[in-house]
Write a protein that holds these residues in place. Structure first.
Motif, mmCIF file in Angstrom:
data_model
loop_
_atom_site.group_PDB
_atom_site.id
_atom_site.type_symbol
_atom_site.label_atom_id
_atom_site.label_comp_id
_atom_site.label_asym_id
_atom_site.label_seq_id
_atom_site.Cartn_x
_atom_site.Cartn_y
_atom_site.Cartn_z
ATOM 1 N N SER A 27 9.812 -13.275 27.720
ATOM 2 C CA SER A 27 11.026 -14.018 28.032
ATOM 3 C C SER A 27 12.176 -13.051 28.308
ATOM 4 O O SER A 27 12.923 -13.212 29.284
ATOM 5 C CB SER A 27 11.368 -14.953 26.876
ATOM 6 N N ARG A 28 12.294 -12.043 27.478
ATOM 7 C CA ARG A 28 13.326 -11.022 27.711
ATOM 8 C C ARG A 28 13.069 -10.263 29.006
ATOM 9 O O ARG A 28 13.998 -9.987 29.764
ATOM 10 C CB ARG A 28 13.365 -10.034 26.555
ATOM 11 N N LEU A 29 11.816 -9.905 29.230
ATOM 12 C CA LEU A 29 11.478 -9.180 30.464
ATOM 13 C C LEU A 29 11.809 -10.011 31.698
ATOM 14 O O LEU A 29 12.362 -9.501 32.672
ATOM 15 C CB LEU A 29 9.999 -8.810 30.476
ATOM 16 N N ALA A 30 11.445 -11.276 31.659
ATOM 17 C CA ALA A 30 11.693 -12.156 32.803
ATOM 18 C C ALA A 30 13.193 -12.312 33.045
ATOM 19 O O ALA A 30 13.645 -12.295 34.194
ATOM 20 C CB ALA A 30 11.034 -13.510 32.578
ATOM 21 N N ASP A 31 13.960 -12.455 31.974
ATOM 22 C CA ASP A 31 15.418 -12.585 32.115
ATOM 23 C C ASP A 31 16.037 -11.322 32.690
ATOM 24 O O ASP A 31 16.936 -11.387 33.522
ATOM 25 C CB ASP A 31 16.069 -12.896 30.768
ATOM 26 N N ARG A 32 15.571 -10.174 32.222
ATOM 27 C CA ARG A 32 16.155 -8.896 32.636
ATOM 28 C C ARG A 32 15.691 -8.451 34.020
ATOM 29 O O ARG A 32 16.479 -8.081 34.853
ATOM 30 C CB ARG A 32 15.812 -7.793 31.626
ATOM 31 N N SER A 33 14.392 -8.465 34.217
ATOM 32 C CA SER A 33 13.852 -7.845 35.431
ATOM 33 C C SER A 33 13.758 -8.812 36.605
ATOM 34 O O SER A 33 13.765 -8.392 37.745
ATOM 35 C CB SER A 33 12.471 -7.255 35.158
ATOM 36 N N LYS A 91 11.273 -9.992 37.684
ATOM 37 C CA LYS A 91 10.035 -9.683 38.408
ATOM 38 C C LYS A 91 9.137 -10.913 38.409
ATOM 39 O O LYS A 91 8.890 -11.506 37.360
ATOM 40 C CB LYS A 91 9.290 -8.529 37.725
ATOM 41 N N PRO A 92 8.624 -11.302 39.568
ATOM 42 C CA PRO A 92 7.729 -12.469 39.627
ATOM 43 C C PRO A 92 6.520 -12.328 38.696
ATOM 44 O O PRO A 92 6.075 -13.312 38.115
ATOM 45 C CB PRO A 92 7.291 -12.522 41.087
ATOM 46 N N GLU A 93 6.018 -11.110 38.538
ATOM 47 C CA GLU A 93 4.859 -10.888 37.665
ATOM 48 C C GLU A 93 5.202 -11.196 36.209
ATOM 49 O O GLU A 93 4.386 -11.753 35.481
ATOM 50 C CB GLU A 93 4.359 -9.442 37.772
ATOM 51 N N SER A 94 6.405 -10.822 35.780
ATOM 52 C CA SER A 94 6.828 -11.096 34.402
ATOM 53 C C SER A 94 7.026 -12.588 34.184
ATOM 54 O O SER A 94 6.680 -13.125 33.132
ATOM 55 C CB SER A 94 8.122 -10.344 34.069
ATOM 56 N N ILE A 95 7.578 -13.245 35.187
ATOM 57 C CA ILE A 95 7.804 -14.692 35.074
ATOM 58 C C ILE A 95 6.469 -15.431 35.035
ATOM 59 O O ILE A 95 6.268 -16.339 34.220
ATOM 60 C CB ILE A 95 8.702 -15.178 36.233
ATOM 61 N N GLU A 96 5.530 -15.019 35.889
ATOM 62 C CA GLU A 96 4.193 -15.630 35.902
ATOM 63 C C GLU A 96 3.499 -15.411 34.561
ATOM 64 O O GLU A 96 2.896 -16.323 34.001
ATOM 65 C CB GLU A 96 3.350 -15.045 37.039
ATOM 66 N N ARG A 97 3.598 -14.190 34.046
ATOM 67 C CA ARG A 97 2.937 -13.887 32.770
ATOM 68 C C ARG A 97 3.584 -14.674 31.636
ATOM 69 O O ARG A 97 2.880 -15.130 30.727
ATOM 70 C CB ARG A 97 2.971 -12.377 32.499
ATOM 71 N N LEU A 98 4.897 -14.865 31.675
ATOM 72 C CA LEU A 98 5.578 -15.676 30.674
ATOM 73 C C LEU A 98 5.021 -17.101 30.695
ATOM 74 O O LEU A 98 4.729 -17.680 29.652
ATOM 75 C CB LEU A 98 7.089 -15.685 30.921
ATOM 76 N N ALA A 99 4.836 -17.659 31.879
ATOM 77 C CA ALA A 99 4.261 -19.006 31.990
ATOM 78 C C ALA A 99 2.846 -19.036 31.415
ATOM 79 O O ALA A 99 2.481 -19.975 30.692
ATOM 80 C CB ALA A 99 4.256 -19.465 33.446
ATOM 81 N N GLN A 100 2.057 -18.008 31.703
ATOM 82 C CA GLN A 100 0.692 -17.940 31.177
ATOM 83 C C GLN A 100 0.683 -17.849 29.653
ATOM 84 O O GLN A 100 -0.131 -18.517 28.992
ATOM 85 C CB GLN A 100 -0.049 -16.745 31.777
#
Length: 167
Positions: free
Chosen positions: A38-44, A46-55
Motif C-alpha cells: 500500500s505504501r509502495l503503491a502510494d509512493r511509486s 508503479k502499475p506493478e506495485s498497484i497490481e501486486r497490492l490488489a493480488q
C-alpha cells in the motif's frame, strides 16, 4: 523488518520495499505485505506495485474466507477490486464478493456487485456466468430480481452465441 518499513518513504527504496513485501507474502503474512505494498503503491504509482497490492488483498480475503470471516473477506475483495478495476484480479474479486453476498443473503449488496460487474466487465463470459448463476439462485426467492439479472447477462453477452453459452 518493522524498522525498515518507514524507509519506504524514499523513492529509491521501492525495490527494497518490494523484497520486504514479498518476504511477508512467502510467510503468508498478507496483512503486513498489504501494508508495505500500500505504501509502495502510494509512493511509486508503479502499475506493478498497484497490481501486486490488489493480488495481496485478494489473498488476504481468501484467507478470511477460509476462516469463515465473511464480512472481512468481503471488505478485502472489495478493496482488491477498487485497487485494480478492469483487471482480472478485480473481476475475480467482485465475483467472490458476490458469492459472499449470496451466502449472507445481502440482496442490496448483490445488486451493487452485479451492477459493477456489468459496468466494468460487460463482455466477460466469467462475469456474465456469475450474473446468470445469481439469477438462478434467486429465481424462487426473488423472481423479479432474477429476471433482471438474466436480462442484464443477456444484454452484456451481446451476440446470440455468447448468450447461449450462458444458459
Amino acid at each position: 523488518r518493522g524498522v525498515l518499513i518507514p524507509l519506504l518513504d524514499n523513492q529509491e527504496s521501492v525495490a527494497a520495499g518490494e523484497m520486504i513485501a514479498e518476504l511477508y507474502v512467502k510467510e503468508n503474512n498478507f496483512k503486513a505485505a498489504e501494508e508495505v505494498y500500500s505504501r509502495l503503491a502510494d509512493r511509486s504509482k508503479k502499475p506493478e506495485s498497484i497490481e501486486r497490492l490488489a493480488q495481496v488483498r485478494y489473498m488476504l480475503a481468501e484467507g478470511y474466507l477460509k476462516e469463515g470471516r465473511l464480512k472481512e473477506a468481503a471488505e478485502k475483495f472489495n478493496e482488491a477490486f477498487s485497487t485494480r478495476q478492469g483487471s482480472a484480479i478485480g473481476e475475480a474479486s467482485l465475483i467472490k464478493l458476490g458469492y459472499i453476498e449470496m451466502r449472507l443473503r445481502d440482496y442490496g449488496g448483490m445488486d451493487s456487485t452485479i451492477e459493477r460487474l456489468s459496468r466494468t466487465y460487460p463482455g466477460s463470459n466469467l462475469a456474465n456466468g456469475f450474473i446468470v448463476e445469481a439469477g438462478k439462485w434467486l429465481k424462487d426467492l426473488k423472481p423479479v430480481t432474477a429476471a433482471k439479472y438474466f436480462e442484464k447477462a443477456s444484454i452484456n453477452a451481446g451476440d446470440a452465441k455468447d448468450a447461449r453459452a450462458l444458459a
